[in-house]
Design a protein around this motif. Structure first.
Motif, PDB file in Angstrom:
ATOM      1  N   TYR A   1      67.288  15.134  32.274  1.00  0.00           N
ATOM      2  CA  TYR A   1      68.374  14.223  32.639  1.00  0.00           C
ATOM      3  C   TYR A   1      67.778  12.959  33.253  1.00  0.00           C
ATOM      4  CZ  TYR A   1      72.588  12.512  34.941  1.00  0.00           C
ATOM      5  OH  TYR A   1      73.643  11.736  35.362  1.00  0.00           O
TER       6      TYR A   1
ATOM      7  N   GLY B   1      62.675  24.143  22.352  1.00  0.00           N
ATOM      8  CA  GLY B   1      62.246  24.251  23.746  1.00  0.00           C
ATOM      9  C   GLY B   1      61.775  22.978  24.410  1.00  0.00           C
ATOM     10  N   CYS B   2      61.977  21.838  23.779  1.00  0.00           N
ATOM     11  CA  CYS B   2      61.566  20.557  24.364  1.00  0.00           C
ATOM     12  C   CYS B   2      62.812  19.782  24.775  1.00  0.00           C
ATOM     13  CB  CYS B   2      60.739  19.755  23.369  1.00  0.00           C
ATOM     14  SG  CYS B   2      59.214  20.540  22.871  1.00  0.00           S
ATOM     15  N   VAL B   3      63.295  20.057  25.966  1.00  0.00           N
ATOM     16  CA  VAL B   3      64.533  19.455  26.448  1.00  0.00           C
ATOM     17  C   VAL B   3      64.209  18.173  27.210  1.00  0.00           C
ATOM     18  CG1 VAL B   3      66.572  19.799  27.893  1.00  0.00           C
ATOM     19  CG2 VAL B   3      65.615  21.721  26.601  1.00  0.00           C
ATOM     20  N   CYS B   4      64.839  17.093  26.785  1.00  0.00           N
ATOM     21  CA  CYS B   4      64.665  15.815  27.477  1.00  0.00           C
ATOM     22  C   CYS B   4      65.369  15.900  28.823  1.00  0.00           C
ATOM     23  CB  CYS B   4      65.246  14.682  26.636  1.00  0.00           C
ATOM     24  SG  CYS B   4      65.024  13.051  27.349  1.00  0.00           S
TER      25      CYS B   4
ATOM     26  N   GLU C   1      65.484  20.168  21.485  1.00  0.00           N
ATOM     27  CA  GLU C   1      66.022  21.147  22.421  1.00  0.00           C
ATOM     28  C   GLU C   1      65.934  22.552  21.835  1.00  0.00           C
ATOM     29  OE1 GLU C   1      69.988  19.983  23.492  1.00  0.00           O
ATOM     30  OE2 GLU C   1      69.295  18.177  24.532  1.00  0.00           O
ATOM     31  N   GLY C   2      66.200  22.674  20.536  1.00  0.00           N
ATOM     32  CA  GLY C   2      66.162  23.971  19.868  1.00  0.00           C
ATOM     33  C   GLY C   2      64.784  24.605  19.843  1.00  0.00           C
TER      34      GLY C   2
ATOM     35  N   LEU D   1      67.142  14.850  18.984  1.00  0.00           N
ATOM     36  CA  LEU D   1      67.155  15.400  20.340  1.00  0.00           C
ATOM     37  C   LEU D   1      67.642  16.844  20.334  1.00  0.00           C
ATOM     38  CD1 LEU D   1      68.416  12.257  22.273  1.00  0.00           C
ATOM     39  CD2 LEU D   1      66.087  13.182  22.191  1.00  0.00           C
ATOM     40  N   ARG D   2      68.648  17.159  19.500  1.00  0.00           N
ATOM     41  CA  ARG D   2      69.126  18.546  19.388  1.00  0.00           C
ATOM     42  C   ARG D   2      68.038  19.454  18.819  1.00  0.00           C
ATOM     43  NH1 ARG D   2      74.393  16.214  18.335  1.00  0.00           N
ATOM     44  NH2 ARG D   2      73.874  15.960  16.135  1.00  0.00           N
ATOM     45  N   HIS D   3      67.312  18.954  17.825  1.00  0.00           N
ATOM     46  CA  HIS D   3      66.225  19.730  17.231  1.00  0.00           C
ATOM     47  C   HIS D   3      65.150  20.035  18.273  1.00  0.00           C
ATOM     48  CE1 HIS D   3      63.100  21.073  14.501  1.00  0.00           C
ATOM     49  NE2 HIS D   3      62.298  20.179  15.050  1.00  0.00           N
TER      50      HIS D   3
ATOM     51  N   PRO E   1      64.956   8.988  26.397  1.00  0.00           N
ATOM     52  CA  PRO E   1      64.504   9.838  25.291  1.00  0.00           C
ATOM     53  C   PRO E   1      63.317   9.237  24.527  1.00  0.00           C
ATOM     54  CG  PRO E   1      66.885   9.670  25.277  1.00  0.00           C
ATOM     55  CD  PRO E   1      66.387   8.696  26.304  1.00  0.00           C
TER      56      PRO E   1
END
Length: 93
Positions: free
Chosen positions: A76, A71-74, A68-69, A64-66, A80
């Motif tokens: 709220y 540009g693919c933010v899960c 986000e890095g 999930l952090r990767h 996931p």
């Protein structure tokens, strides 16, 4: 005839497998499609494939952090597992 598990039974099985893996230092490999959020939380490591290609291999948190890095933010309150399924199901051809 194939019959799927109800959500209670599926969670109970995953809880039991997780407990066995932790208490006996065992690795358990399962293949699961679109798990509920409460089941997804039991996964330690994930191998994610899309169209036969490796997308991710590592921990659930690092995945999930990767994402986000890059540009693919899960969002709220989005499961996931559903988010990842949506990302890997996009047909870019």
């Amino acid at each position: 005839m194939l019959v799927g598990l109800d959500t209670f039974s599926a969670r109970h099985i995953i809880e039991s497998l997780h407990e066995i893996a932790q208490s006996r230092s065992r690795t358990i490999v399962i293949s699961i499609h679109q798990p509920r959020y409460d089941i997804f939380q039991y996964f330690d490591d994930i191998i994610l494939l899309a169209k036969g290609c490796l997308i991710w291999s590592g921990t659930r948190q690092d995945m999930l952090r990767h994402l986000e890095g890059v540009g693919c933010v899960c969002p709220y309150q989005v499961n996931p597992a559903d988010f990842i399924l949506d990302l890997t199901s996009i047909d870019v051809s």
